[in-house]
Design a protein around this motif. Structure first.
Motif, PDB file in Angstrom:
ATOM      1  N   ARG A 463      -6.697 -16.530   1.554  1.00  0.00           N
ATOM      2  CA  ARG A 463      -7.043 -16.965   0.197  1.00  0.00           C
ATOM      3  C   ARG A 463      -7.542 -15.841  -0.692  1.00  0.00           C
ATOM      4  O   ARG A 463      -7.230 -15.814  -1.881  1.00  0.00           O
ATOM      5  N   LEU A 464      -8.343 -14.933  -0.143  1.00  0.00           N
ATOM      6  CA  LEU A 464      -8.887 -13.853  -0.970  1.00  0.00           C
ATOM      7  C   LEU A 464      -7.889 -12.701  -1.025  1.00  0.00           C
ATOM      8  O   LEU A 464      -7.483 -12.163   0.004  1.00  0.00           O
ATOM      9  N   GLN A 465      -7.519 -12.333  -2.233  1.00  0.00           N
ATOM     10  CA  GLN A 465      -6.381 -11.424  -2.420  1.00  0.00           C
ATOM     11  C   GLN A 465      -6.726  -9.955  -2.258  1.00  0.00           C
ATOM     12  O   GLN A 465      -5.849  -9.129  -2.025  1.00  0.00           O
ATOM     13  N   LEU A 466      -7.991  -9.604  -2.378  1.00  0.00           N
ATOM     14  CA  LEU A 466      -8.366  -8.191  -2.401  1.00  0.00           C
ATOM     15  C   LEU A 466      -8.357  -7.575  -1.004  1.00  0.00           C
ATOM     16  O   LEU A 466      -8.744  -8.211  -0.027  1.00  0.00           O
ATOM     17  N   VAL A 467      -7.931  -6.319  -0.937  1.00  0.00           N
ATOM     18  CA  VAL A 467      -8.138  -5.479   0.243  1.00  0.00           C
ATOM     19  C   VAL A 467      -8.650  -4.131  -0.256  1.00  0.00           C
ATOM     20  O   VAL A 467      -7.990  -3.478  -1.070  1.00  0.00           O
ATOM     21  N   GLU A 468      -9.832  -3.737   0.209  1.00  0.00           N
ATOM     22  CA  GLU A 468     -10.344  -2.404  -0.126  1.00  0.00           C
ATOM     23  C   GLU A 468      -9.639  -1.383   0.760  1.00  0.00           C
ATOM     24  O   GLU A 468      -9.699  -1.471   1.989  1.00  0.00           O
ATOM     25  N   VAL A 469      -8.958  -0.428   0.132  1.00  0.00           N
ATOM     26  CA  VAL A 469      -8.271   0.639   0.861  1.00  0.00           C
ATOM     27  C   VAL A 469      -9.158   1.871   0.744  1.00  0.00           C
ATOM     28  O   VAL A 469      -9.330   2.431  -0.333  1.00  0.00           O
ATOM     29  N   VAL A 470      -9.740   2.278   1.868  1.00  0.00           N
ATOM     30  CA  VAL A 470     -10.848   3.229   1.860  1.00  0.00           C
ATOM     31  C   VAL A 470     -10.390   4.589   2.377  1.00  0.00           C
ATOM     32  O   VAL A 470      -9.724   4.686   3.420  1.00  0.00           O
ATOM     33  N   ALA A 471     -10.771   5.613   1.655  1.00  0.00           N
ATOM     34  CA  ALA A 471     -10.453   6.983   2.052  1.00  0.00           C
ATOM     35  C   ALA A 471     -11.739   7.762   2.309  1.00  0.00           C
ATOM     36  O   ALA A 471     -12.740   7.561   1.620  1.00  0.00           O
ATOM     37  N   HIS A 472     -11.707   8.656   3.319  1.00  0.00           N
ATOM     38  CA  HIS A 472     -12.780   9.647   3.449  1.00  0.00           C
ATOM     39  C   HIS A 472     -12.263  10.955   2.875  1.00  0.00           C
ATOM     40  O   HIS A 472     -11.096  11.050   2.448  1.00  0.00           O
ATOM     41  N   ASP A 473     -13.097  11.970   2.846  1.00  0.00           N
ATOM     42  CA  ASP A 473     -12.695  13.186   2.127  1.00  0.00           C
ATOM     43  C   ASP A 473     -11.607  13.988   2.843  1.00  0.00           C
ATOM     44  O   ASP A 473     -11.083  14.958   2.283  1.00  0.00           O
ATOM     45  N   GLY A 474     -11.242  13.561   4.068  1.00  0.00           N
ATOM     46  CA  GLY A 474     -10.156  14.254   4.753  1.00  0.00           C
ATOM     47  C   GLY A 474      -8.906  13.422   4.924  1.00  0.00           C
ATOM     48  O   GLY A 474      -7.956  13.848   5.592  1.00  0.00           O
ATOM     49  N   THR A 475      -8.851  12.229   4.334  1.00  0.00           N
ATOM     50  CA  THR A 475      -7.683  11.353   4.487  1.00  0.00           C
ATOM     51  C   THR A 475      -6.449  11.979   3.847  1.00  0.00           C
ATOM     52  O   THR A 475      -6.509  12.482   2.715  1.00  0.00           O
ATOM     53  N   ASP A 476      -5.337  11.950   4.550  1.00  0.00           N
ATOM     54  CA  ASP A 476      -4.073  12.470   4.029  1.00  0.00           C
ATOM     55  C   ASP A 476      -3.624  11.631   2.830  1.00  0.00           C
ATOM     56  O   ASP A 476      -3.546  10.400   2.921  1.00  0.00           O
ATOM     57  N   ALA A 477      -3.318  12.291   1.717  1.00  0.00           N
ATOM     58  CA  ALA A 477      -3.009  11.581   0.469  1.00  0.00           C
ATOM     59  C   ALA A 477      -1.743  10.735   0.597  1.00  0.00           C
ATOM     60  O   ALA A 477      -1.696   9.596   0.109  1.00  0.00           O
ATOM     61  N   ALA A 478      -0.712  11.269   1.248  1.00  0.00           N
ATOM     62  CA  ALA A 478       0.541  10.517   1.386  1.00  0.00           C
ATOM     63  C   ALA A 478       0.333   9.300   2.287  1.00  0.00           C
ATOM     64  O   ALA A 478       0.851   8.210   2.012  1.00  0.00           O
ATOM     65  N   LEU A 479      -0.454   9.479   3.347  1.00  0.00           N
ATOM     66  CA  LEU A 479      -0.729   8.359   4.238  1.00  0.00           C
ATOM     67  C   LEU A 479      -1.551   7.289   3.513  1.00  0.00           C
ATOM     68  O   LEU A 479      -1.322   6.096   3.674  1.00  0.00           O
ATOM     69  N   PHE A 480      -2.489   7.729   2.683  1.00  0.00           N
ATOM     70  CA  PHE A 480      -3.303   6.773   1.916  1.00  0.00           C
ATOM     71  C   PHE A 480      -2.421   5.973   0.963  1.00  0.00           C
ATOM     72  O   PHE A 480      -2.591   4.761   0.796  1.00  0.00           O
ATOM     73  N   SER A 481      -1.438   6.638   0.366  1.00  0.00           N
ATOM     74  CA  SER A 481      -0.501   5.956  -0.531  1.00  0.00           C
ATOM     75  C   SER A 481       0.321   4.928   0.240  1.00  0.00           C
ATOM     76  O   SER A 481       0.582   3.828  -0.260  1.00  0.00           O
ATOM     77  N   ARG A 482       0.718   5.261   1.464  1.00  0.00           N
ATOM     78  CA  ARG A 482       1.454   4.313   2.304  1.00  0.00           C
ATOM     79  C   ARG A 482       0.593   3.084   2.612  1.00  0.00           C
ATOM     80  O   ARG A 482       1.090   1.952   2.588  1.00  0.00           O
ATOM     81  N   ALA A 483      -0.672   3.319   2.912  1.00  0.00           N
ATOM     82  CA  ALA A 483      -1.575   2.206   3.228  1.00  0.00           C
ATOM     83  C   ALA A 483      -1.724   1.284   2.025  1.00  0.00           C
ATOM     84  O   ALA A 483      -1.736   0.053   2.159  1.00  0.00           O
ATOM     85  N   ARG A 484      -1.838   1.865   0.849  1.00  0.00           N
ATOM     86  CA  ARG A 484      -1.960   1.066  -0.373  1.00  0.00           C
ATOM     87  C   ARG A 484      -0.677   0.275  -0.626  1.00  0.00           C
ATOM     88  O   ARG A 484      -0.726  -0.901  -1.003  1.00  0.00           O
ATOM     89  N   ALA A 485       0.463   0.912  -0.392  1.00  0.00           N
ATOM     90  CA  ALA A 485       1.748   0.223  -0.583  1.00  0.00           C
ATOM     91  C   ALA A 485       1.904  -0.918   0.420  1.00  0.00           C
ATOM     92  O   ALA A 485       2.461  -1.972   0.094  1.00  0.00           O
ATOM     93  N   PHE A 486       1.424  -0.715   1.638  1.00  0.00           N
ATOM     94  CA  PHE A 486       1.469  -1.771   2.643  1.00  0.00           C
ATOM     95  C   PHE A 486       0.703  -3.001   2.161  1.00  0.00           C
ATOM     96  O   PHE A 486       1.176  -4.137   2.306  1.00  0.00           O
ATOM     97  N   VAL A 487      -0.457  -2.794   1.576  1.00  0.00           N
ATOM     98  CA  VAL A 487      -1.262  -3.915   1.077  1.00  0.00           C
ATOM     99  C   VAL A 487      -0.482  -4.689   0.022  1.00  0.00           C
ATOM    100  O   VAL A 487      -0.456  -5.927   0.026  1.00  0.00           O
ATOM    101  N   GLY A 488       0.172  -3.970  -0.877  1.00  0.00           N
ATOM    102  CA  GLY A 488       0.985  -4.650  -1.877  1.00  0.00           C
ATOM    103  C   GLY A 488       2.149  -5.393  -1.263  1.00  0.00           C
ATOM    104  O   GLY A 488       2.494  -6.496  -1.702  1.00  0.00           O
ATOM    105  N   ALA A 489       2.737  -4.832  -0.203  1.00  0.00           N
ATOM    106  CA  ALA A 489       3.903  -5.445   0.426  1.00  0.00           C
ATOM    107  C   ALA A 489       3.549  -6.749   1.131  1.00  0.00           C
ATOM    108  O   ALA A 489       4.417  -7.604   1.310  1.00  0.00           O
TER     109      ALA A 489
END
Length: 698
Positions: A463-489
């Motif tokens: 029911r709750l639509q939000l997912v917090e996609v959390v990065a630390h200061d060493g998270t790979d930017a491309a991988l973080f983008s994939r994780a965000r896209a997964f949430v949308g998918a």
């Protein structure tokens, strides 16, 4: 066999009538005639993937109607050339910032004239509908004499979600066509119905498949299709005495979920129908005025803002993710429900746990969820087939994404990561569903810390639509983008946040719930406290919310955040620790602050509201949420105010009609908010001290 294959293929190709000439006098329409003299009008709004109605589209439609009146065909078919559906409603961009009811009324008068002209055409008119037919699109279809639905069609009036009611004649035509009680229910709730349900209600005259469209059109135009006709019951229910009784019942139902002072649209619609339901002309005229007044209301403008917040969050997820196999570790309430949701969205999911019982429980909950959310029995079966029990945890080897959802214990999570990381694919994402532990602490000891992200889902996941996609200061930017896209998918809304204790949502909600504990310490009845929040517009009060979340979780998160932020948070009462020690954890144990039965809190005599909650009480609960949101923005935890507002609405249900905690602060006046916080700090303590971010927030 060959015939069956051809039938399947033909149903994938939309029947759009004769092929239009390349040159057309119209930008958004194509008009052709077939050998039977039937005109086919294809709506294909330029530059968009979905058809929507706007002033310029309706003006061009009016020119098309002039041509049809001049060169009258044997009949008219209206179809969409878009794969997405018939018409998705009005172009909501035109609604933003409306502040002149008279100007809106004039625009609606012009729009009504076009739809009325369609209805008055002296030829048979047929709407052939596939996909979504919503709002203004359904109102265009209602102005046609016949409606033929393809079996994938969906119908609805979502205007109430924007603080409005139908405005192109739907309030008048819909209750006259079908049972008015059912028509009003659909308009008041914004729910959609499928083609079969639409046929049973009398909204459409036939349901067919693409390969039969031409025959169905001919039957409709040449009088061979039996049209749905309103029955005697419809006439009785539209009569004044019945309207009065039904309207009162509708108002009582509306009050349960949409209080009049916060959401005026349902009551405006009920008033319209009660006063004018038996007089179509009067209803059409009154609808325009009512719609215009609602359009310029703060509620509608804030809900329209919320609509665009959702669209912005969706757009942030538009890129490839390459995730086909998800492995979830931990089959408890959160892990099991995350796995079920991913499977329902078409992904292959393996679900692991140390014991078989939690996995069995998760599969049962998944089956219950699929029965409620998936329409076809075969699709329920397929979703269950995609959710694979994995007691040995072997799925981790081939997964593209591993989601850890084990209890909130740092050492437990680190031990788990040490065991699974060597078995994971090198490019696989390791995601934690932690709600409170900073990723900087979780990455210690990882071989590939750049592959670690947070995917913080909210309960209930379905029911709750939000997912917090959390990065630390060493998270790979491309991988973080994939994780965000997964949430949308998987049809969720991603919020990008930097790792920090409590991230955004828990950090903002914790003072809300802990302040309620302080108010309880002051001997204020919990029903009064919860009523204060509901009076503001929250979906539930903080005491009930604490029970829903679990008092043990509230205590753990509160302790963790107080360790970080100290006196910026309310103190935790000793008696709360006592309740947790006794196992009174809230809904999940059947007893917390409330006694819970069948998932609902029981209201007993001592919990009847004794007095009206004061504005000071409301401010003590609500303003700290805005204060924390400003702090998170100031600290760079979240990068823009719109994302903060969207997160709090979609992750917590924060009063949507107020547009979010930061929008509420702007609307109320930043100086007033800061002054009120300072006064509260002087009276109740430093936890109300305004954050430094207010100095630059506008």
């Amino acid at each position: 066999m060959k015939s069956q294959i051809m039938d399947v293929l033909s149903d994938r190709v939309r029947e759009l009538g004769p092929v239009p000439e390349a040159a057309s006098p119209y930008t958004n329409f194509k008009l052709t005639r077939d050998d039977d003299g039937i005109a086919w009008l294809l709506f294909d709004r330029a530059g968009t993937s979905a058809n929507t109605l706007s002033a310029d589209v309706l003006e061009e439609f009016d020119h098309v109607l002039t041509e049809l009146e001049t060169h009258r065909p044997a009949g008219l078919v209206i179809r969409s050339a878009k794969a997405s559906g018939f018409i998705a409603g009005a172009d909501v961009n035109a609604f933003r910032g409306a502040n002149d009811a008279r100007g809106v009324g004039i625009e609606m008068l012009r729009a009504h004239a076009v739809v009325d002209r369609l209805e008055a055409l002296r030829i048979p008119t047929v709407a052939v509908i596939h996909g979504f037919c919503l709002g203004g699109g359904l109102e265009v279809a209602l102005a046609c004499q016949s409606r033929i639905a393809i079996d994938d069609a969906r119908f609805g009036f979502p205007e109430v979600m924007l603080g409005l009611h139908p405005g192109l004649g739907g309030t008048a035509r819909f209750p006259l066509l079908i049972n008015p009680a059912q028509a009003m229910s659909l308009m008041l709730t914004g729910k959609t119905i499928d083609a079969r349900r639409a046929k049973s209600l009398g909204l459409v005259d036939a349901v067919t498949q693409e390969r039969h469209v031409r025959g169905a059109v001919k039957d409709a135009v040449f009088g061979r299709l039996k049209r749905a006709q309103p029955g005697l019951l419809n006439n009785l229910l539209n009569a004044a005495p019945a309207r009065g009784l039904l309207a009162n019942r509708m108002r009582r139902e509306a009050e349960k979920t949409a209080p009049r002072q916060h959401y005026p649209a349902p009551y405006a619609l009920i008033d319209l129908w009660e006063r004018h339901g038996g007089d179509k002309v009067a209803m059409l005229r009154a609808e325009q005025t009512s719609f215009a007044e609602l359009m310029v209301s703060p509620t509608a403008q804030n809900l329209i803002r919320v609509f665009f917040l959702r669209e912005q969050m969706k757009k942030s997820a538009r890129s490839g993710h390459g995730i086909e196999h998800v492995h979830v570790i931990g089959a408890g309430a959160m892990g099991g429900d995350i796995a079920a949701w991913c499977a329902s969205q078409g992904l292959r999911v393996t679900l692991a746990d140390m014991k078989p019982e939690p996995i069995a429980g998760a599969l049962k909950r998944a089956a219950d969820l699929f029965k409620k959310t998936v329409r076809k029995t075969t699709e329920v079966r397929d979703a269950l087939d995609r959710l694979i029990p994995d007691l040995a945890g072997e799925g981790v080897r081939n997964a593209d994404l591993v989601i850890e959802a084990v209890p909130e214990k740092l050492e437990l999570k680190r031990t788990l990561y040490a065991a699974i990381e060597p078995r994971m694919k090198r490019d696989a994402i390791l995601a934690t569903n932690t709600s409170s532990i900073p990723l900087q602490e979780l990455r210690v000891g990882l071989q590939r810390p750049e592959n670690l992200v947070g995917l913080h889902f909210f309960n209930p996941v379905s029911r709750l639509q939000l997912v917090e996609v959390v990065a630390h200061d060493g998270t790979d930017a491309a991988l973080f983008s994939r994780a965000r896209a997964f949430v949308g998918a998987i049809d969720r809304l991603p919020l990008s946040v930097k790792s920090s204790p409590g991230f955004l949502v828990n950090r903002a909600l914790t003072p809300y719930m802990l302040e309620a504990m302080v108010l309880l310490d002051e001997k204020i009845d919990q029903a009064v406290i919860d009523d204060a929040a509901r009076k503001f517009g929250m979906p539930m009060g903080p005491v009930e919310l604490a029970d829903q979340v679990g008092l043990d979780i509230c205590l753990d998160v509160g302790d963790m955040l107080r360790a970080k932020f100290g006196d910026a948070l309310p103190p935790t009462p000793a008696w709360l620790r006592g309740k947790v020690a006794r196992g009174e954890l809230g809904r999940k144990t059947g007893k917390g602050f409330y006694t819970w039965r069948d998932g609902k809190p029981e209201r007993i005599a001592s919990q009847v509201i004794e007095r009206e909650p004061s504005q000071e009480m409301i401010d003590r609960l609500i303003l700290p949420i805005s204060n924390v949101c400003v702090a998170a923005l100031h600290e760079g935890i979240v990068d823009n105010a719109d994302s903060v507002d969207g997160a709090m609405i979609f992750g917590t249900g924060y009063a949507p009609f107020r547009g979010g905690p930061l929008n509420y602060a702007r609307t109320r006046g930043i100086e007033d908010v800061v002054t009120t916080l300072r006064n509260l700090a002087q009276k109740f303590g430093d936890r109300f001290t305004p954050d430094a971010g207010w100095e630059t927030f506008r």
